[in-house]
Design a protein around this motif. Sequence first.
Motif, short mmCIF file in Angstrom:
data_model
loop_
_atom_site.label_atom_id
_atom_site.label_comp_id
_atom_site.label_asym_id
_atom_site.label_seq_id
_atom_site.Cartn_x
_atom_site.Cartn_y
_atom_site.Cartn_z
N GLY A 25 -19.71 -16.43 -18.31
CA GLY A 25 -20.78 -16.08 -19.24
C GLY A 25 -21.26 -14.65 -19.06
O GLY A 25 -21.49 -13.92 -20.03
N SER A 26 -21.41 -14.22 -17.79
CA SER A 26 -21.83 -12.84 -17.53
C SER A 26 -20.83 -11.84 -18.08
O SER A 26 -21.21 -10.81 -18.64
CB SER A 26 -22.01 -12.62 -16.03
N ALA A 27 -19.54 -12.12 -17.90
CA ALA A 27 -18.51 -11.21 -18.39
C ALA A 27 -18.58 -11.09 -19.91
O ALA A 27 -18.51 -9.99 -20.47
CB ALA A 27 -17.13 -11.68 -17.96
N LEU A 28 -18.72 -12.22 -20.60
CA LEU A 28 -18.76 -12.20 -22.06
C LEU A 28 -19.95 -11.40 -22.58
O LEU A 28 -19.83 -10.60 -23.52
CB LEU A 28 -18.82 -13.62 -22.61
N ALA A 29 -21.13 -11.59 -21.95
CA ALA A 29 -22.33 -10.91 -22.43
C ALA A 29 -22.39 -9.45 -21.97
O ALA A 29 -22.73 -8.56 -22.75
CB ALA A 29 -23.57 -11.67 -21.95
N SER A 30 -22.05 -9.21 -20.70
CA SER A 30 -22.19 -7.85 -20.16
C SER A 30 -21.18 -6.88 -20.75
O SER A 30 -21.49 -5.70 -20.92
CB SER A 30 -22.03 -7.88 -18.63
N ALA A 31 -19.99 -7.36 -21.05
CA ALA A 31 -18.95 -6.46 -21.57
C ALA A 31 -19.33 -5.86 -22.91
O ALA A 31 -18.87 -4.77 -23.25
CB ALA A 31 -17.62 -7.23 -21.70
N VAL A 32 -20.16 -6.54 -23.70
CA VAL A 32 -20.53 -6.04 -25.02
C VAL A 32 -21.99 -5.59 -25.09
O VAL A 32 -22.40 -4.99 -26.08
CB VAL A 32 -20.28 -7.11 -26.11
N GLY A 33 -22.78 -5.86 -24.05
CA GLY A 33 -24.21 -5.57 -24.11
C GLY A 33 -24.51 -4.09 -24.32
O GLY A 33 -25.31 -3.71 -25.19
N LEU A 34 -23.89 -3.23 -23.52
CA LEU A 34 -24.14 -1.80 -23.65
C LEU A 34 -23.59 -1.26 -24.96
O LEU A 34 -24.18 -0.36 -25.58
CB LEU A 34 -23.53 -1.04 -22.46
N GLY A 35 -22.47 -1.82 -25.42
CA GLY A 35 -21.93 -1.41 -26.71
C GLY A 35 -22.88 -1.73 -27.84
O GLY A 35 -23.04 -0.94 -28.79
N ILE A 36 -23.54 -2.90 -27.79
CA ILE A 36 -24.54 -3.25 -28.79
C ILE A 36 -25.69 -2.27 -28.75
O ILE A 36 -26.18 -1.80 -29.79
CB ILE A 36 -25.04 -4.70 -28.55
#
Length: 472
Positions: A93-104
Amino acid sequence: MLMTILDGSIVTVAMPAVQDDLGFSPAGLSWVVNAYLIAFGGLLLLAGRLGDLLGRKRMFLAGTAVFTTASLVAGLATGPGVLIAARFLQGVGSALASAVGLGILVTLFTEPRERAKAIAVFSFTGAAGASLGQVLGGVLTDALDWHWIFFINLPIGLAALAVAVPVLPADRTKGPRPTGLAGLTAGSDAIGAFLVTAGLMLGIYTVVKVEAYGWTSPHTLGLGALALVLLAAFVARQATARTPLMPLRILRPRNVLGANLVQMLMVAALFSFQILVALYLQRVRGYGALGTGLAMLPAAVVIGAVSLGVSARLIARFGERTVLLAGLLLLGALLGLLTRLPVHADYALDLFPLMLLAAGFGLALPALTSLGMSGASEEDAGLASGVFNTTAQIGMALGVAVLSTLAASRTESLESYGHSQAEALTSGYHLAFAVGAGLIGAAFVVALTLLRGSPRPARSFRPAARVEKAGS
């Protein structure tokens, strides 16, 4: 961001309580951390690619939901197997959210000044989460029990989902959306993700089981060789795949390659410092969970204060490479002095001054990030950032596994010769800190020989612009 960072630091203080309650062995206890780190580090690149294919908002919501659900399962765990499985799902779950968080974040804030403010808040939240986790872990474990270090994620995760659904705009994916499992597999390099994740997991498992089988046993050598084969196959896959998970060109610039090597060595040494000092305070000095959290707090505060308030000015004056080398010297001194930690240490005299040397991490990481990004081309900036985050997670997993295993082996050996438990534990930690100091020394050599300063003159350095470039 708060939930992810908080979860990483809150667990360290509660680990002895988890071990006592669920019956973990000393070496097996490291899997409470490793299961999370391996899933997180192994899936970051794949998660970022899936975000491009399926949409960043969708990936962020899915990751946050998986993490929150896994936190509930971890809090309800009554045995080692369930807790380790839940920690692995937390890592997913952390990988899924963190990988796109900064991009968002950088997509929502397009005006440079507003984007700089948003990234500053984002970074400060990470530093606050690390500091808060140390204290909150002790408070929850002492006042309630260790299960609540996972339950605390539930209100944070639910609040994040409740806000994200109406607030985050739907984003368009790049190119045509893949159709069916075959299209998704081809576009995301699922084979490469499987190879690197399986290789890392098997490698860590092999190291953790060294205590039971020995370094030269067929079990260790056989599984270790298989792990290397899987990782070699991953590299070969990246060289030949049409859409590789990690194009090898990203590591060709010296600064990118050198920065990733330095980070892996540095994080391997320092994440284990965080765990082993906490274990020393509880197992040797008899501190409770709350006392341990408060004792570790100065290090987290110093790291946050230096990284956010001091490092940028020093980098502007002296350059990234010089500041990085200075930070590594402080960290080497920290771990070197910890090898002299006595069994009956006085916190104010023996430990508190060493906590202040953790400022070296606050100096080293921002400088290292700037150097790692400076060598990447404009079109590879996002990929370089993903690789940099991945090597940090790999370093954490390898450091915890190797150093905790060495410490446990040394402790068991000394206890078999009649040493007291406190003496045996302290000597085991001394060995781990010595190896950690060696890793920092290796990082210093790599930085000295491979890294070069930023090609841009120091007078043109602007902290906000540099952070914006790294974020993009």
